[in-house]
Design an enzyme around this catalytic site. Structure first.
Site, PDB file in Angstrom:
ATOM      1  N   CYS A   1      35.517  30.507  36.743  1.00 54.30           N
ATOM      2  CA  CYS A   1      35.163  29.488  37.721  1.00 54.30           C
ATOM      3  C   CYS A   1      34.155  28.496  37.110  1.00 54.30           C
ATOM      4  O   CYS A   1      34.514  27.737  36.228  1.00 54.30           O
ATOM      5  CB  CYS A   1      34.655  30.114  39.022  1.00 54.30           C
TER       6      CYS A   1
ATOM      7  N   HIS B   1      38.514  34.053  40.501  1.00 51.54           N
ATOM      8  CA  HIS B   1      37.475  35.081  40.336  1.00 51.54           C
ATOM      9  C   HIS B   1      38.088  36.467  40.161  1.00 51.54           C
ATOM     10  O   HIS B   1      38.181  37.244  41.119  1.00 51.54           O
ATOM     11  CB  HIS B   1      36.543  35.093  41.551  1.00 51.54           C
TER      12      HIS B   1
ATOM     13  N   GLU C   1      36.699  38.916  38.874  1.00 52.92           N
ATOM     14  CA  GLU C   1      35.628  39.921  38.998  1.00 52.92           C
ATOM     15  C   GLU C   1      35.343  40.299  40.436  1.00 52.92           C
ATOM     16  O   GLU C   1      34.638  41.293  40.703  1.00 52.92           O
ATOM     17  CB  GLU C   1      34.345  39.379  38.349  1.00 52.92           C
TER      18      GLU C   1
END
Length: 235
Positions: free
Chosen positions: A97, A175, A177
């Site tokens: 990002c 994202h 994660e």
């Protein structure tokens, strides 16, 4: 193996990406740039370490814009220099990002406002599903990357480039994660109002994140594994 993880704010964490890196034998060093008490005034002074000596660098997301000099101008130059040197040394960089936008900028691309924000779980079109699965992936961004010259665009949707590769480095706009706890913190720390302005129910967003956690984990692990196993490319 040593991985430097740049954590720009106190809300975001390496999450699923960090979990997989540890499982793959990496020792993570988390570098916190903006402390909690400066979240709304993030123009802090920060000295980034040298790129030498790391086996991998991960640059995580942030709620600010790479091009906003009044917000991040005091430290973004140091990060761009770090990412640029790491890349040119052949040290793989994974930008996520804001981190992808910083990577693009460091290597000669740029960042611009996206035609519309993306918040929520979104599928993408991918040329290489073994490296970038089609998702859906968690998205939370208002800007988009303009990849540098020579970059290979790997994935996209109607809003922006979703993944690009330059040499040994990879930038993703989404994202991988994201875990439910982080999504909840994003919602709690100003994200609820952003969601509501876009007609998104923040409670449903968090609930959906919990319901799809296993799928998100599998996709994130596949991405990290494929990234770590990429053959080296000329820089």
């Amino acid at each position: 193996m040593r991985a430097l993880v740049i954590r720009h704010d106190h809300v975001t964490e390496p999450g699923l990406v960090g979990d997989r890196l540890v499982q793959r034998g990496y020792d993570l060093t988390l570098l916190a740039v903006v402390p909690r008490e400066r979240h709304h005034t993030p123009d802090v002074r920060f000295d980034f370490p040298d790129a030498d000596g790391w086996d991998l660098i991960v640059s995580l997301g942030a709620p600010w814009s790479v091009y906003d000099d009044t917000t991040v101008g005091s430290w973004i130059g140091g990060e761009l220099a770090l990412l640029r040197k790491a890349h040119h040394l052949g040290i793989p960089v994974l930008g996520i990002c804001f981190g992808a936008q910083a990577l693009a900028t460091a290597l000669g691309g740029s960042v611009e406002a996206a035609p519309r924000p993306e918040i929520g779980w979104v599928g993408i079109d991918t040329d290489d599903p073994a490296l970038i699965p089609p998702g859906p992936w968690m998205q939370w961004h208002y800007d988009r990357c303009v990849p540098p010259s020579g970059a290979q665009e790997i994935a996209r949707n109607a809003v922006c480039t979703q993944a690009f590769r330059v040499g040994n480095s990879l930038g993703v706009q989404f994202h991988p994660e994201a875990i439910p706890g982080v999504v909840q913190r994003w919602v709690d720390f100003g994200g609820a109002e952003q969601c509501e302005r876009l007609g998104i129910d923040p409670k449903e967003l968090v609930a959906h994140s919990r319901a799809t956690e296993q799928m998100a984990r599998e996709n994130a692990y596949r991405l990290v594994d494929a990234f770590l196993d990429l053959p080296s490319c000329p820089i």
